[in-house]
Enzyme design. Structure first.
Site, mmCIF file in Angstrom:
data_model
loop_
_atom_site.group_PDB
_atom_site.id
_atom_site.type_symbol
_atom_site.label_atom_id
_atom_site.label_comp_id
_atom_site.label_asym_id
_atom_site.label_seq_id
_atom_site.Cartn_x
_atom_site.Cartn_y
_atom_site.Cartn_z
ATOM 1 N N LYS A 151 0.764 -1.013 -0.002
ATOM 2 C CA LYS A 151 0.074 -0.049 0.048
ATOM 3 C C LYS A 151 0.825 1.170 -0.083
ATOM 4 C CE LYS A 151 -1.567 3.030 2.509
ATOM 5 N NZ LYS A 151 -1.685 4.092 1.603
ATOM 6 N N GLU B 13 9.917 0.935 10.423
ATOM 7 C CA GLU B 13 10.857 2.014 10.059
ATOM 8 C C GLU B 13 10.160 3.439 10.395
ATOM 9 O OE1 GLU B 13 14.063 1.687 9.413
ATOM 10 O OE2 GLU B 13 14.112 -0.346 8.769
ATOM 11 N N CYS C 84 13.733 10.613 6.817
ATOM 12 C CA CYS C 84 13.835 10.336 8.225
ATOM 13 C C CYS C 84 15.100 10.495 8.940
ATOM 14 C CB CYS C 84 13.354 8.750 8.348
ATOM 15 S SG CYS C 84 14.313 7.677 7.129
ATOM 16 N N GLU D 223 10.468 16.063 14.735
ATOM 17 C CA GLU D 223 11.159 15.910 13.308
ATOM 18 C C GLU D 223 10.371 17.282 12.687
ATOM 19 O OE1 GLU D 223 9.578 12.250 11.733
ATOM 20 O OE2 GLU D 223 11.331 12.093 10.803
HETATM 21 P P1 NAP Z 1 2.438 8.380 7.557
HETATM 22 O O1 NAP Z 1 1.473 9.602 7.423
HETATM 23 O O2 NAP Z 1 2.622 7.440 8.747
HETATM 24 O O3 NAP Z 1 2.117 7.665 6.314
HETATM 25 C C1 NAP Z 1 2.787 6.507 5.886
HETATM 26 C C2 NAP Z 1 1.808 5.439 5.151
HETATM 27 O O4 NAP Z 1 0.948 5.058 6.125
HETATM 28 C C3 NAP Z 1 1.151 5.939 4.135
HETATM 29 O O5 NAP Z 1 1.170 5.018 3.122
HETATM 30 C C4 NAP Z 1 -0.082 6.257 4.582
HETATM 31 O O6 NAP Z 1 -1.124 6.248 3.590
HETATM 32 C C5 NAP Z 1 -0.450 5.130 5.461
HETATM 33 N N1 NAP Z 1 -1.396 5.215 6.699
HETATM 34 C C6 NAP Z 1 -1.684 6.350 7.268
HETATM 35 N N2 NAP Z 1 -2.478 6.297 8.352
HETATM 36 C C7 NAP Z 1 -2.534 5.073 8.308
HETATM 37 C C8 NAP Z 1 -3.561 3.857 9.018
HETATM 38 N N3 NAP Z 1 -4.139 4.475 10.005
HETATM 39 N N4 NAP Z 1 -3.351 2.710 8.840
HETATM 40 C C9 NAP Z 1 -2.624 2.257 7.870
HETATM 41 N N5 NAP Z 1 -1.774 2.869 7.169
HETATM 42 C C10 NAP Z 1 -1.819 4.293 7.350
HETATM 43 O O7 NAP Z 1 3.998 9.058 7.552
HETATM 44 P P2 NAP Z 1 4.249 9.992 6.174
HETATM 45 O O8 NAP Z 1 3.804 11.260 6.422
HETATM 46 O O9 NAP Z 1 3.817 9.603 5.096
HETATM 47 O O10 NAP Z 1 5.857 9.885 6.068
HETATM 48 C C11 NAP Z 1 6.733 10.464 6.895
HETATM 49 C C12 NAP Z 1 7.337 9.861 8.105
HETATM 50 O O11 NAP Z 1 7.944 8.630 7.536
HETATM 51 C C13 NAP Z 1 8.391 10.600 8.814
HETATM 52 O O12 NAP Z 1 8.063 10.508 10.326
HETATM 53 C C14 NAP Z 1 9.615 9.950 8.621
HETATM 54 O O13 NAP Z 1 10.597 10.091 9.253
HETATM 55 C C15 NAP Z 1 9.116 8.527 8.522
HETATM 56 N N6 NAP Z 1 10.305 7.701 7.477
HETATM 57 C C16 NAP Z 1 10.674 6.895 8.263
HETATM 58 C C17 NAP Z 1 11.772 6.208 7.370
HETATM 59 C C18 NAP Z 1 12.660 5.152 8.071
HETATM 60 O O14 NAP Z 1 13.351 4.419 7.219
HETATM 61 N N7 NAP Z 1 12.721 5.009 9.274
HETATM 62 C C19 NAP Z 1 11.928 6.195 6.012
HETATM 63 C C20 NAP Z 1 11.013 7.304 5.326
HETATM 64 C C21 NAP Z 1 10.107 7.943 6.066
HETATM 65 P P3 NAP Z 1 -1.640 7.668 2.998
HETATM 66 O O15 NAP Z 1 -0.460 8.260 2.679
HETATM 67 O O16 NAP Z 1 -2.312 7.036 1.569
HETATM 68 O O17 NAP Z 1 -2.444 8.373 3.733
#
Ligand code: NAP
Length: 529
Positions: free
Chosen positions: A211, A286, A332, A429
């Site tokens: 997804k 992650e 991240c 962050e």
């Molecule tokens: P996010 O809001 O958590 O979204 C990540 C994924 O989860 C998206 O596909 C999102 O879908 C989905 N999602 C959101 N709510 C959900 C739920 N209730 N149930 C299941 N899936 C759900 O994060 P983001 O804003 O896209 O990404 C930024 C974050 O990712 C930052 O905190 C960054 O540090 C972290 N990150 C970590 C790493 C690592 O390797 N540690 C790498 C990259 C990014 P939709 O977008 O379709 O809503």
């Protein structure tokens, strides 16, 4: 790159307003070319078939650099996710029975196709995510390397033989694929965050329901199209997108899904971890970081700030500027807190600010652009709120500090000074192009500030003192420590965090463990001759 595209890129040296107008035409050229190559897929992939949502609902994918519509894609939910899980479950039997070598050949072919379409995929990333084209191409190279690496590892999933405790027994450890994997990925690396999961999962014999983020699904779909062309059998790789909580809940509730792998925010990661408890799934996460960069008085300033800029090209290649401003600060492992020892603080702040001032902001397709737009308005508002909070508590703006004149979600590359641990930016962050500079006195103080956070993904340090390098590296509570280097990611090393930054590791020989069950096999009552 086509001649036409080259010409379009050249026409970008215009006023900001003109540049946006030109980009609009250029973006449509890119999307029609990708479409003619069959890489602009706008349906989900379930059981090897390109599919719409059952109720035909759609959502829009927009170019963050122009606000224009790129495509309508299906808004999927419970029904389509259930179908995708069934397809993956049915395909698991035959895929897991292939030899490692057979799976390896298919993965290798996929890698070759990804690399032969590197520029196409790079353009798609820039189109839907906004990062500069050169960075996008870099992401494709980095992401594809996981498919290549795990194509090789597929042949090396070894078990073990344990010396028995009695003469009539033989004890073995078998490594077997865990089963169907649900993989949820974010928008900031629309390609690499998928391949880091799908590569090892498929190599081990698992099947996957991916997804991607609703903001950047097109790269995932193009990669899946190339996967089909490489011979990945129907049902082994499925892609659904739309209603994220509903898709997530369906994956969590299904007893056929045996593993959840997630990259994204810590808040959503915690929800998924809690949800996985009801069926006791394997989980790897992650999550968010809050990376400290510690610059000691004895650092080589050139290395620490290096690469910043040359006047003919503003491509940012190295160290802290790269670690901070890559992907507009939306990674991240982006430097979130830059701690500078007092003896070098002013000199560092000057050199760093000079480098940052030269970063060119604009549409990622334009030559020389080092920083694209932020992903959406919410991201800009978060940056503004962090800066407002810091300034109200005594910080000062050294460079930037406001929305860019290009409008939309463009933000000026920013450096703020005199930041302290009372400010929001030191705890959360910022996920944007803001570099906060903190001043510290002693090594111990720097370690304490660096570790004073719930996150523990990546940390950076700059020193020429080798004893200090070891001492501080060992004291930092982080899954990754990068010394005198700003860009460390590679498929051959384990990537992952301590504390609330996650569970498990991606990449390297350790990455396969996340997709394997360990079976202890005891053969007893063996007769001697
Ligand atoms: P996010 O809001 O958590 O979204 C990540 C994924 O989860 C998206 O596909 C999102 O879908 C989905 N999602 C959101 N709510 C959900 C739920 N209730 N149930 C299941 N899936 C759900 O994060 P983001 O804003 O896209 O990404 C930024 C974050 O990712 C930052 O905190 C960054 O540090 C972290 N990150 C970590 C790493 C690592 O390797 N540690 C790498 C990259 C990014 P939709 O977008 O379709 O809503």
């Amino acid at each position: 790159m086509s001649m036409m595209l080259r010409m379009a890129l050249r026409s970008c040296h215009l006023s900001p307003f003109m540049r946006l107008c030109r980009m609009s035409t250029e973006a449509s050229k890119v999307s029609s070319r990708l479409s003619s190559l069959g890489l602009l897929r706008t349906q989900g992939l379930i059981g090897g078939k390109w599919s719409d949502a059952h109720d035909r609902k759609t959502l829009k994918v927009e170019n963050p650099a122009t606000g224009e519509l790129i495509a309508d894609i299906p808004f999927m939910g419970r029904k389509e996710t259930t179908d995708a899980i069934s397809a993956a479950y049915n395909a698991f039997h035959s895929w897991s029975k292939l030899t490692g070598s057979e799976r390896s050949k298919i993965l290798r072919k996929w890698y070759d196709l990804l690399i032969s379409h590197k520029e196409d995929l790079g353009q798609l990333i820039t189109l839907e995510q906004g990062k500069p084209l050169q960075e996008a191409n870099g992401e494709v190279g980095y992401g594809a390397a996981f498919i290549e690496f795990y194509a090789e590892e597929a042949k090396r999933i070894y078990g073990d033989i344990i010396p028995p405790t009695s003469a009539d027994r033989r004890l073995f450890v078998l490594k077997q694929p865990v089963g169907v994997v649900g993989a949820i990925t974010p928008w900031n690396f629309p390609f690499a965050m998928i391949t880091r999961k799908v590569g090892p999962a498929l190599a081990c014999g698992c099947t996957v329901v991916v997804k991607p983020s609703e903001l950047t699904p097109l790269t995932a779909l193009a990669a899946a199209e190339l996967g089909l062309q490489a011979g990945i059998p129907p049902g082994v790789l499925n892609v659904v997108m739309g209603n994220a909580p509903e898709i997530g809940d369906t994956l969590l509730a299904s007893s056929q899904v045996r593993k959840i792998t997630f990259t994204g925010s810590t808040a959503v990661g915690k929800k998924l971890m809690a949800g996985a408890a009801s069926t006791v799934k394997k989980v790897s996460l992650e999550l968010g970081g809050n990376a400290p960069v510690i610059v000691f008085d004895d650092a080589e300033l050139d290395v620490a700030v290096k690469g910043a800029v040359s006047s003919s090209s503003s491509m940012i290649s190295f160290t802290i500027i790269a670690a901070k401003f890559r992907n507009s600060g939306q990674t991240c492992v982006c430097a979130n807190r830059i701690l500078v020892q007092e003896g070098i603080y002013d000199q560092f702040a000057n050199a760093f600010a000079k480098g940052v001032e030269q970063l060119q902001v604009g549409n990622g397709f334009a030559e020389g652009v080092a920083q694209g737009p932020l992903i959406n308005q919410a991201a800009v508002e978060k940056v503004e709120s962090h800066i407002h909070d810091a300034l109200s508590k005594g910080a000062n703006v050294i460079v930037g500090g406001k929305r860019h004149s290009l409008g939309l979600t463009f933000y000026e590359p920013t450096v703020i000074g005199n930041v302290n641990t009372e400010m929001k930016i030191s705890r959360e962050e910022v996920f944007g192009p803001v570099a906060p500079l903190f001043r510290f006195r002693t090594e111990q103080e720097a370690i304490e500030i660096a570790n004073n956070t719930n996150a523990g993904l990546a940390a950076y340090l700059y020193t020429t003192n080798i004893s200090r390098l070891w001492r501080v590296s060992e004291a930092l509570e982080y899954g990754i420590v990068s010394a005198n280097e700003g860009l460390f990611s590679t498929e051959v090393a384990p990537f992952g965090g301590f504390k609330e930054s996650g569970l498990g590791r991606e990449g390297s020989k350790y990455g396969v463990d996340e997709y394997l069950e360990m079976k202890y096999l005891c053969l007893g009552n063996l007769k001697s001759a």
